[in-house]
Design a protein around this motif. Structure first.
Motif, short mmCIF file in Angstrom:
data_model
loop_
_atom_site.label_atom_id
_atom_site.label_comp_id
_atom_site.label_asym_id
_atom_site.label_seq_id
_atom_site.Cartn_x
_atom_site.Cartn_y
_atom_site.Cartn_z
N TRP A 174 -1.56 -2.06 -10.71
CA TRP A 174 -2.06 -1.19 -9.65
C TRP A 174 -3.54 -1.47 -9.39
CZ3 TRP A 174 0.75 2.67 -7.05
CH2 TRP A 174 2.06 2.87 -7.53
N THR A 175 -3.94 -1.33 -8.13
CA THR A 175 -5.35 -1.48 -7.76
C THR A 175 -5.69 -0.46 -6.69
OG1 THR A 175 -4.77 -3.18 -6.14
CG2 THR A 175 -5.49 -3.96 -8.30
N ILE A 176 -6.99 -0.25 -6.49
CA ILE A 176 -7.49 0.58 -5.39
C ILE A 176 -8.26 -0.34 -4.44
CG2 ILE A 176 -9.02 2.46 -4.71
CD1 ILE A 176 -6.69 3.56 -6.14
N LYS A 177 -7.88 -0.35 -3.17
CA LYS A 177 -8.57 -1.14 -2.16
C LYS A 177 -8.91 -0.21 -0.99
CE LYS A 177 -5.89 -5.30 -3.27
NZ LYS A 177 -4.96 -6.34 -2.73
N CYS A 217 0.85 -1.19 0.00
CA CYS A 217 0.00 0.00 0.00
C CYS A 217 0.89 1.24 0.00
CB CYS A 217 -0.91 -0.02 1.23
SG CYS A 217 -2.15 1.30 1.26
N HIS A 274 -4.12 3.22 -2.69
CA HIS A 274 -3.38 2.68 -3.83
C HIS A 274 -2.56 1.46 -3.39
CE1 HIS A 274 -4.27 6.00 -6.57
NE2 HIS A 274 -4.02 6.84 -5.58
N HIS A 275 -2.74 0.37 -4.14
CA HIS A 275 -1.97 -0.84 -3.92
C HIS A 275 -1.27 -1.23 -5.22
CE1 HIS A 275 -4.46 -1.02 -0.33
NE2 HIS A 275 -3.71 -2.03 0.12
N GLY A 333 -10.08 2.60 -1.03
CA GLY A 333 -9.67 3.96 -1.32
C GLY A 333 -8.18 4.21 -1.32
N GLU A 342 0.52 7.29 -3.17
CA GLU A 342 0.01 7.72 -4.46
C GLU A 342 0.57 6.85 -5.57
OE1 GLU A 342 1.42 11.48 -6.03
OE2 GLU A 342 2.96 11.56 -4.47
N LYS A 343 -0.11 6.85 -6.69
CA LYS A 343 0.31 6.05 -7.83
C LYS A 343 1.36 6.81 -8.62
CE LYS A 343 -1.36 3.72 -12.00
NZ LYS A 343 -2.55 3.35 -12.80
#
Length: 223
Positions: free
Chosen positions: A110-113, A97, A117-118, A115, A100-101
């Motif tokens: 990349w994913t959003i979990k 985690c 950035h992962h 809310g 920011e991306k």
């Protein structure tokens, strides 16, 4: 006592009663959180940050495992019960985690979990991390202990078609515990969780620790 050589071989260690001195403080820090969540990400809780950071019971364990630069970089709360009794197949934890991306070679997808950035980093980064599970409730065999495949943390990135045969080859360890116990494992170890046969509340505070900064201005999201 933590056996670093054995941990390097198996990728898992059971530290009996290590959390007992701070259990009351942990419960205070985690009050008023949603129940029944299969992985609630915890951020912005100053009391929790103090309990798991440097010079804490858990920070000291992390330093023994991965060195004096160890810091907590992610915390989650798992809350199983009779009404929230999920299962999870064999897998490796492959994401971190960050704040920011920022497109970075070797980092992705990349994913959003929840809310945040992962991103999947190079496996070498995960191999230098540890994951700590602090048991807030008893976890006997019938109440869905974490299952790990000892030694699988040394096999690099394990592709989906290879997971079942890898587990069969490594064997399975059920991480039973009582309230106040800590289980430590190497972050990329193969692990799974079954639905509880006799479900009771099973809360686990999970903390990821790392000992390195990230490249290209990427920053750990932190606690």
């Amino acid at each position: 006592m933590f056996d670093k050589d054995r941990f390097a071989t198996t990728g898992a260690a059971h530290l009996s009663a290590q959390a007992l001195p701070v259990m009351a403080d942990l419960f205070d820090a985690l009050t008023d959180l949603p129940s029944g969540h299969p992985g609630l990400r915890l951020r912005g809780i100053p009391a929790l940050a103090a309990l798991i950071g440097k010079s804490s019971v858990f920070g000291d364990i992390a330093e023994q495992a991965i060195g004096p630069s160890a810091i907590p970089v992610r915390a989650l709360l798992f809350d199983k019960s009779a009404t929230a009794n999920w299962s999870l197949g064999w897998h490796q934890d492959r994401t971190i985690c960050v704040r920011e991306k920022i497109a970075t070679p070797g980092y992705g997808p990349w994913t959003i979990k929840q809310g945040a950035h992962h991103v999947a980093p190079p496996i070498e980064l995960l191999e230098g991390m540890i994951t700590m599970r602090v048991h807030l409730d008893d976890v006997p065999e019938e109440n869905a202990p974490l299952l790990v495949a000892p030694g699988s943390h040394r096999l690099g990135l394990i592709r989906e078609p290879e997971i079942a045969t890898t587990v069969q080859r490594c064997g399975t360890l059920a991480c039973t515990a009582i309230s106040g116990d800590v289980w430590l494992y190497s972050t990329p170890i193969l692990h799974a969780s079954e639905a509880a046969r006799i479900p009771r509340r099973r809360r686990v505070l999970q903390i990821d620790y790392a000992n390195t900064s990230l490249p290209n201005n990427l920053v750990w999201a932190g606690i």
